[in-house]
Structures are given as C-alpha cells and as structure tokens.
Design a protein around this motif. Sequence first.
Motif, mmCIF file in Angstrom:
data_model
loop_
_atom_site.group_PDB
_atom_site.id
_atom_site.type_symbol
_atom_site.label_atom_id
_atom_site.label_comp_id
_atom_site.label_asym_id
_atom_site.label_seq_id
_atom_site.Cartn_x
_atom_site.Cartn_y
_atom_site.Cartn_z
ATOM 1 N N HIS A 137 67.035 76.776 -17.441
ATOM 2 C CA HIS A 137 67.677 76.549 -18.646
ATOM 3 C C HIS A 137 68.999 77.618 -18.430
ATOM 4 C CE1 HIS A 137 64.244 74.027 -19.862
ATOM 5 N NE2 HIS A 137 63.452 74.802 -19.043
ATOM 6 N N LYS A 138 69.549 77.400 -19.590
ATOM 7 C CA LYS A 138 71.196 77.803 -19.532
ATOM 8 C C LYS A 138 70.047 78.870 -21.040
ATOM 9 C CE LYS A 138 74.921 74.746 -19.958
ATOM 10 N NZ LYS A 138 74.802 73.200 -20.875
ATOM 11 N N SER A 139 69.476 78.663 -21.403
ATOM 12 C CA SER A 139 69.177 79.843 -22.030
ATOM 13 C C SER A 139 67.924 80.762 -21.524
ATOM 14 C CB SER A 139 68.540 80.020 -23.563
ATOM 15 O OG SER A 139 67.031 79.078 -23.096
ATOM 16 N N TRP A 140 67.789 80.874 -20.419
ATOM 17 C CA TRP A 140 66.650 81.802 -19.411
ATOM 18 C C TRP A 140 68.062 82.417 -18.559
ATOM 19 C CZ3 TRP A 140 62.245 78.407 -16.945
ATOM 20 C CH2 TRP A 140 61.664 77.797 -18.934
ATOM 21 N N GLY A 141 69.229 81.358 -18.645
ATOM 22 C CA GLY A 141 70.154 82.628 -17.754
ATOM 23 C C GLY A 141 69.532 82.014 -16.695
ATOM 24 N N ASN A 142 69.003 81.626 -16.037
ATOM 25 C CA ASN A 142 69.187 81.384 -14.449
ATOM 26 C C ASN A 142 69.379 79.872 -13.987
ATOM 27 O OD1 ASN A 142 66.976 79.186 -15.583
ATOM 28 N ND2 ASN A 142 65.411 79.410 -14.781
ATOM 29 N N ALA A 143 70.097 78.855 -14.446
ATOM 30 C CA ALA A 143 70.754 77.990 -14.956
ATOM 31 C C ALA A 143 72.284 77.835 -13.754
ATOM 32 C CB ALA A 143 71.826 76.746 -15.820
ATOM 33 N N ILE A 144 72.341 77.032 -13.199
ATOM 34 C CA ILE A 144 73.490 77.477 -11.857
ATOM 35 C C ILE A 144 74.960 75.589 -12.854
ATOM 36 C CG2 ILE A 144 74.793 76.750 -9.639
ATOM 37 C CD1 ILE A 144 72.301 79.088 -8.737
ATOM 38 N N GLU A 145 76.246 76.198 -12.642
ATOM 39 C CA GLU A 145 76.415 74.939 -12.754
ATOM 40 C C GLU A 145 77.270 74.268 -11.925
ATOM 41 O OE1 GLU A 145 78.172 74.221 -16.264
ATOM 42 O OE2 GLU A 145 76.913 76.093 -17.300
ATOM 43 N N ALA A 146 77.778 72.991 -11.674
ATOM 44 C CA ALA A 146 77.893 72.205 -10.046
ATOM 45 C C ALA A 146 79.714 73.241 -9.871
ATOM 46 C CB ALA A 146 78.009 71.529 -10.392
ATOM 47 N N ASN A 147 79.985 73.923 -10.521
ATOM 48 C CA ASN A 147 81.863 73.964 -10.789
ATOM 49 C C ASN A 147 81.276 74.867 -9.763
ATOM 50 O OD1 ASN A 147 82.732 71.409 -11.378
ATOM 51 N ND2 ASN A 147 83.566 73.091 -12.776
ATOM 52 N N GLU A 148 80.437 75.933 -10.496
ATOM 53 C CA GLU A 148 80.202 77.084 -9.601
ATOM 54 C C GLU A 148 79.409 77.611 -8.396
ATOM 55 O OE1 GLU A 148 77.808 80.646 -12.447
ATOM 56 O OE2 GLU A 148 77.544 80.188 -10.082
ATOM 57 N N ALA A 149 78.329 76.063 -8.438
ATOM 58 C CA ALA A 149 77.552 75.703 -7.016
ATOM 59 C C ALA A 149 79.013 75.977 -5.391
ATOM 60 C CB ALA A 149 76.608 75.504 -7.221
#
Length: 1020
Positions: free
Chosen positions: A607-619
């Motif tokens: 979840h974005k709000s949990w801070g554990n989401a990874i953006e596809a671009n970053e990956a």
Amino acid sequence: MFTPLPRVPDHPALELEVLDWWERERIFAQLRQLNFGRSKWSFTDGPITANNPMGVHHAWGRTLKDVFQRYKALRGFDQRYQNGFDCQGLWVEVEVERSLGLNSKREIEQFGLAEFARACRDRVAHYAEVITDQSRRLGMWMDWDNDYYTFSDTNIEYIWRFLKVCHERGWLYKGHRSTQWCPRCGTSLSQHEQTDSYRELTHPSLFVRLPLKGHAGESLVVWTTTPWTLPANVAAAVKPDADYILLEGGDWVAAERYADAKPLRTVRGEELVGIEYEGPFDDLPAQAGVAHRVITWGDVTMQEGTGIVHIAPGCGAEDFELARVHNLPVLAPIDESGRMLPPFAEFAGMTTDEVEAPVVESLRARGLLVAADRIHHRYPICWRCSTPLVFRVVDDWFISADEIRQPMLDANATVEWTPGFYGKRMDDWLRNMGDWNISRKRYFGLPLPFYPCACGYLNVVGSVAELRERATAGLEQLTELHRPWVDEVVISCEKCGTEGLRRVPEVGDAWLDAGIVPFSTLGWQNEEPTPHGYSNGAARGLSGAHLPDHAYWEEWFPADWVSESREQIRLWFYAQSFMSVALDGRSPYRRVLAYERVHDQTGREMHKSWGNAIEANEALERMGADIMRWLYCEQVPSQNINFGYGPADSIKRRLLTLWNSATFFVLYANIEEFTPRYADLEQGPAGDRQPLDRWLLARTQKLLQEVEREYERYWTPGVTRAFESFVGDLSNWYIRRSRRRFYSYDEAAFRTLWYALVQSLRVIAPVMPFLAEHLWRNLVADPCDDAPRSVFLALWPERDEHPDESLLAEMAEVRRVVELGRQARSGSNLKHRQPLRRLVVQGAGLAAGHADEIREELRVKEVEFGRVEAAERRVKPNLPVLGPKLGKELSAVREALAAGEFEELPGGAIRAAGHELAPDEVLIERSGRAGWALAAAGELVVALSTELDDELRLEGRVLDLIHELNGMRREAGLELTDRIAVTLPDGHADLLTHEDWIKDEVLAVSVEAGPAAEPQIAKV
Ligand SMILES: [Zn+2]
Ligand SMILES: [Zn+2]
C-alpha cells in the motif's frame, strides 16, 4: 575476439543498450515478418486501464504475456500482438474527479459533461503513453501503434450490438431493486465488482424499543447498526419457530439470546405475527399512513442482536425482498449522494453518518433507547473510492443470467485452466452469479442505447448506422458516442412512431467494454475491412488499428491463450465469456493462465500509505527488467508473490552462475583465439569429443526437452527451474571438470561449451530477453557472420527426440556420490583440500565406471564400490515434507522412528506407525565406525576414510601452497598466461618432492627453496 565481460553484469545498463539496438535494427518487425503467414497463435490482451502508471502488480501479467508471445514467436507462430487500453467507466471518472478537485456528481455537472469527457479522454491518452513506455522498458513486444481503446466508437458499437441481441432474446430488463450504492460516486455497484472490497469499520450499535399497540407497557426490542434506517422502519421480523420471552420491564426478545433471563411469558414467534407497534419515527411525513407490524422471517439470526429484526425495505436487499413477500411499503430515505430526503423532515439533507446523533437523541428522549454502544465489524466499501456503501432502492438495467448460465458452464468445460483448480472457481462463480447489473448512473462510460417509449416499448439501438437512420434530431453535433453529445440525439419509436425519444441517462458497466474485445477487435460480422477502424470517437488520433473483416475473426477467434490475475474470474474472464457465449455460443479462449497477487517481500499487501509499495519505474531502474521478469516467472502462480529488492538480489546472485560461465568462456576463448561456427548449433559441435562432452551435449538436449515441455504447459516456474539446474551442471560439473582443457587449447571443449551456453540462451530468451540478447550478440552474432543478428531471429533450437538418458543417469549418480562425499567430509572437520585415502560407495551401480572422476573431485586415492558398514543408523522425519502430509499423525511417526520401531522397504522407503514414508520424506543419519565419515541419501551411502598419514599430510600442504600461490598471482595482477618463478621458505623445502606438480598448477618455470619467511613469486 569476443567482447570481454565485466565481473558482474549491469542489468539496467545493458537492457537500455539492447532496447535501443532492437529499435534501431527493427528486430521485432523482422521477427513478425519472419513468422508472417505461418500457423497462427492467437492471444487476446486483457486491456490495462490507462488511468495511472503501470504498477508492479501489472508487470507480473505483462511479463507472462510477453514470455509466451516470445516463446510462440520462437516456435514460428504468426501473432497479432495487439495491446489494449481500458478507457472509460468509474476508474477513470474517479481519478479525473480527484485531479479536477470535484467530489460529487453535482460538481461534475456544474463543471460540464463535455469538459469532463474531454478531461477523461486526455487522462487516458496521457497514461496510455506512460504505460507504453513502461511496458517497452519491461521488454514487452507489442504492436504499440495499433492498440485498441475501449472508448472508441467501434468498441461501443459492438457492445450496442450485443445489448440488442440480449434484448431480442428477452434477457434485458429494468429492475427495481435494492442495491449496494456508493454515495460518493452516486451509483450502484455490481456483484462482481464488490466481491473483495471490505474494511473493518466502527459503527453504532443500538438496541431500540418499539412499543406494542394494545399491549400497554410491552415493547419489541430490535438491534441495528445503521441508525439512519430507523426512520424508514415499517416492520419487525421474528423467527416463526423460535421462542420469544417477555422480560420484567416489558421488553420482548428471543429466549435464545437471553438465556439467563427470568421470563414473565414465553410464546412462539408465529404467535407475535400481525401485532402492530408504534414506529420509532411515526411523526415524519414519510411515515404517514404506515401501519407497523410483526412479520415472520425464517432467516432471522440468533447469532447477534435480540432475535427481532428491524425491517426497512428501502435500505437493504433482504428487507426489500421481504417487502415483496409481505406487501410492505418501501420508504427510501436517501438520495443518490446518500443524504436524507425531504419527507424525513428534521433529518432531511443529512448524510447517513450525520443522522446518527439526532436519531439517538430522539430515541433517548422518548425512552425508546435500551442501549447504545459501538461495534467493530467488516463492512463493504466502494472498490473505487473506499466510501462505505449503503443500500438504496433504484432502477437499474440487468441482463438475466438464467438462460446463459448452463451454456457458460458448458463453454468453461472446454477451457484448460492453469493452475487447474481456477477452472472450478470459474464454475462456482457461474453457478452463483446473479443477473448482470449493467447500468451505472455516471457520465464517461458506454452510453446504454436504450430509448424507452411511452407506448411501453423499449427501443434498443444496435449500431451507429441505426442511430443515424432513426434519429429525428441532434445528429449534427454527434462527434463521438459519449455523453453529453449522444444524449442530444433523439429517435422515433419503432413500434408506434412517436418522435423525440431520449436515451436513458445511464452508462454501462466497464466490464462490457473489456468483455466485447474478442469481437470488436477481430471484426466479427464486419463485411469489409475498415482501415483505421479503431481510430474513431474518443480514440481518434490515438491508434492506427484497423477493424478487420469477419473472415479475419474466423481465423483468430477463439484465443488460444489469455492470461490475467485470478480475480478476473469474476470480471474479465466472466464478462468475455458471457458476451461470447451470447453471441457465438463458444468460449472466447481455449486456455487461461491466472495468477495471484503481488505482495511486498515480507508477504504483506503493498500500500502506498504503508510505505511498502514499489513503483514499477523504480524497480525497472534498480533491479532491471530481466530480474523482475525472472521473479515473476519463478513464482508458482497460485500463490502470492513476495516482490522486493531482497528477492531480486538473490536472483541476481543465482544468475551469476550463468554470467560466470560465459565470462570464463570468453576469457579463455580470447586467449586461445577460438572461433565458433554457427553451423555447430544445428549439427552439434565437431571435434574429438570426450565422455564429459557427450554428457554435456545430452544434458543440453535434456534442457531443451524440459523447457519445451514447461513452456507448452504454460508453467514458467518449471522453465526457470530447469534452466537453473542446467546452468548448475554446466558450471559446477562440466567447467569444473574441464578447466584444464581450456588452459591448453582443446577445441572439442570450446565447441561443446559454446554450444551448450548458446542453446541455453536461446531457450531462456523469452524469460530474460535482454541478457539473452546481450550474450547472443557477443557469443554468436559478432563472431559468426552467417548467424542471425538477434537471438529472437534464430528461432527455436532443433533438438534430439531421445537424449542419451543412460549417460545422463550415470552422471547424475556420479554427482550425487560426489555431493555425499563432500557432505561426509564437511561433517568431519577435515580441510576440504586435504587428500584422503579411501571412499567406499554403496548403492551406486551406475557411477561405477566413473571412479576416476569421483577420486579427483573428492581428493581420495581409492574409490571402492561395495558395502558400507555403519555403526549406527538413525531415521528422522523430513519435517518440511512430512509435516504438511501427515498433520496430527506426525508425532506418532516421529516417536516410532526415534524408538527405532520401523521397517526398511525395498527402494529406500520406510514403514513406521502404519505409514509408508518415501526416501525423500525421511532423513537417514548414519555414524560410521571409528575413522570413517558417513553420508547417505535414500539407498546411496558413502563412507570416507578420515585417517591421515605422512604422505596425505604432505599432499595437503602442497595443495594449500598451490592455492596460496594462485591467490598471489591474482593479487599481483598477472595475466593468466604469465609465467613465474617461485621461492619457498627453507622450512617448506620438503614440498619440493612435488616440484613438477606445483609448477604445473601455478604456471611456474622454477620452484626453489630459499631464505624467505613467506613464499614469493616473481614474473619471468
Ligand atoms: Zn465510490
Ligand atoms: Zn412507442
């Protein structure tokens, strides 16, 4: 010369280089050209919503789609490669509302429907571009300029045609129903949209008294968690066969819920039926003339509340059904934004939350509140905007599922699902599906082509041509089939000729848009191909896609394969199947690969709000596309994937085995000036082959066979596993055992290694196209003028139908013996370089011809095949395997094994506590007699003599010295071909007995003892 390879690959950098090269050399176009006109393999892309950037959860599916399209291309199949964008409906609307700062339907209407439609279209156009760039970066090969957009007029028209067919069959109806409603979005939601959207919420919990008429001092007590529904109460339901009791204070409740109470009276529920009571808010205008009474309902729950249920048919699906049965009035308290309507007087204009306080206050003031508390429970929320849902009674459009249910089940029986049990899930969904609620009271969506007439006839328009023909006004401003423009077109009634009929205001469920794709993109019933037939309406200028003719549809329908996430069973797989069975009677797909969800690397949801989401671009930037793709491919699709940089790093490390093998090859091939021959890939490597070469060739054939089988069953974890195991054999056996042959130019070794490496690249290319292409260009395309420039233009390697299985089995056993030998050694505190005297091997008949290799690998002087005498043997359960299998029975088995109460069966199985345990389900520990180290696996046992003598000790020291000297060579930066002179400390002069051996191993011209404290080397 091969281009020297760095120690580790820089995945993102080499991928960008390959992408650029593909683009410049038009490799994908060449591949399509190569396969054009050959056998077809038909894939239908489930459209991605062009509403936000692609996420890592999308990248899983997009990877699988690309893997199998690439695989089928390598196998020579002609394909369509059409990507799809989903463009309209609630997804897009909600995001556009957010970006424009609008938060209600009223605000959208004030903003203007035309402007709103433009903003929706622009958002789609923008994110279609973003997603295209991201998908290219992921390595996806699609016909990017010819995407289909579901908001094109063509797509919309095909849905109109489908709706007309449903109408002609009598399946289409307008239903007056209580449905789940999102007060923010102002629309009802369908069963299939709602399935997974719940949240833990806190709501009031009220116990309310309803005084009985004609029974002074007696009241029913009801329980509710929705105070806003009390003003709409019309009845109270009791369970007919349950006991109800009158408490001392005059309250009636169910006996079962108040077991400790001392009742004044007990009656059966059915005896209460018909009794009238005073409603909680009888003074409201809405309640005028309503007679409140007790009714029966078999489903009254005794799990919570009082056993008497407050009934408000305007606020709940079950209540609404009861109203039909008992002929109760339906009071609908809220408008489409969830606010109380004017007939609810003092509450009018309040939201369902705002109503709570005044309702409670009013009940309390009148002595009707027994108790007020709060409750924490699972509550449905809007899947799009997370607003808690309410029930409203509204008119919606439905397609009846009754007649199509069985044909859809029959169609699903023809589909092969991977993993298999998802097919059953689809069956379950179909058996339980309700009628399809296809209408949404929104703006930017498929305009439902329904024109009701006062004469009672429902006109359904099936095409743009029909609309034009029947229109009596409004055509001149119709630029696309969206609101507000389409609403301005009025038509005449087919039945009675009345003019000026208006379209209903509703738009369609977005799953109609995606479900029609197998018809709308392939030109079903289209007489002539229409150039750029997908570039119309809102899609004008976005796509060059043509609309083919019906003959084309015949060629490409149904899809050989589709792949989406498991939740699409109730969404796209369902919608597509519904529409296809309705129009054609067949399933639109032959095979499905479905997969679960992407979680973070610790297994939590992202979840974005949990801070554990990874953006596809970053990956993509940090791990690289190949590593991402590998992560997705090695995942068993029926389980959630743990996605993150930790797992990515572990994959990078594992893939180094391949890279190191290629690096080793390039290094020595350059030193020895080896030149490969492209023809070897077809004919097999020429030269004087040794048994190990023949083994690697057979092992390569085995890899081709395994990988092909796994791709054919759409099982990527099988592909990655087969590849990793092959690379392990290549590196840890073939190269290890053959190093020496590369130091002195042995052509057969070079040719064999080159062949094996290159063939493995070809078959793993669909999974990691960048690395495979990078290495292909270096190892094949650069040195071989007659080779295709790209690994993808080389197509699939030829393979032997029958690899030499007996040779493979022999070597596999040799490797098992060596592995056990290492285990035995590591359990005995001996240095791993220390030579030993003897190894006894039991139970390895096939390995007997390979004693020399075993001797060398394990540094033992003699290998004997015979019986191992063990001092003691213990059998333990292999817990990770047996635990899940035996469950509670495990402890009995464990005890029996510990007590030595077991029986050995032929083949290595064990019987204990009534269970037969396979060899891999138990761990057998043997301790040897003094002076021996033992290791065993199944029937195979090895015993290693651990006693040392002077000769062995001296050899051990020589090996340590060789290791040290080679380390010094590396540190001094010497080339592999440089020769050296070695000086040993005088104290090590005894090692000179093995002078020639040392010279050989460290490329020394001389080895002498001298007055030095440490060994020294000098380049000569
Ligand atoms: Zn909503
Ligand atoms: Zn009419």
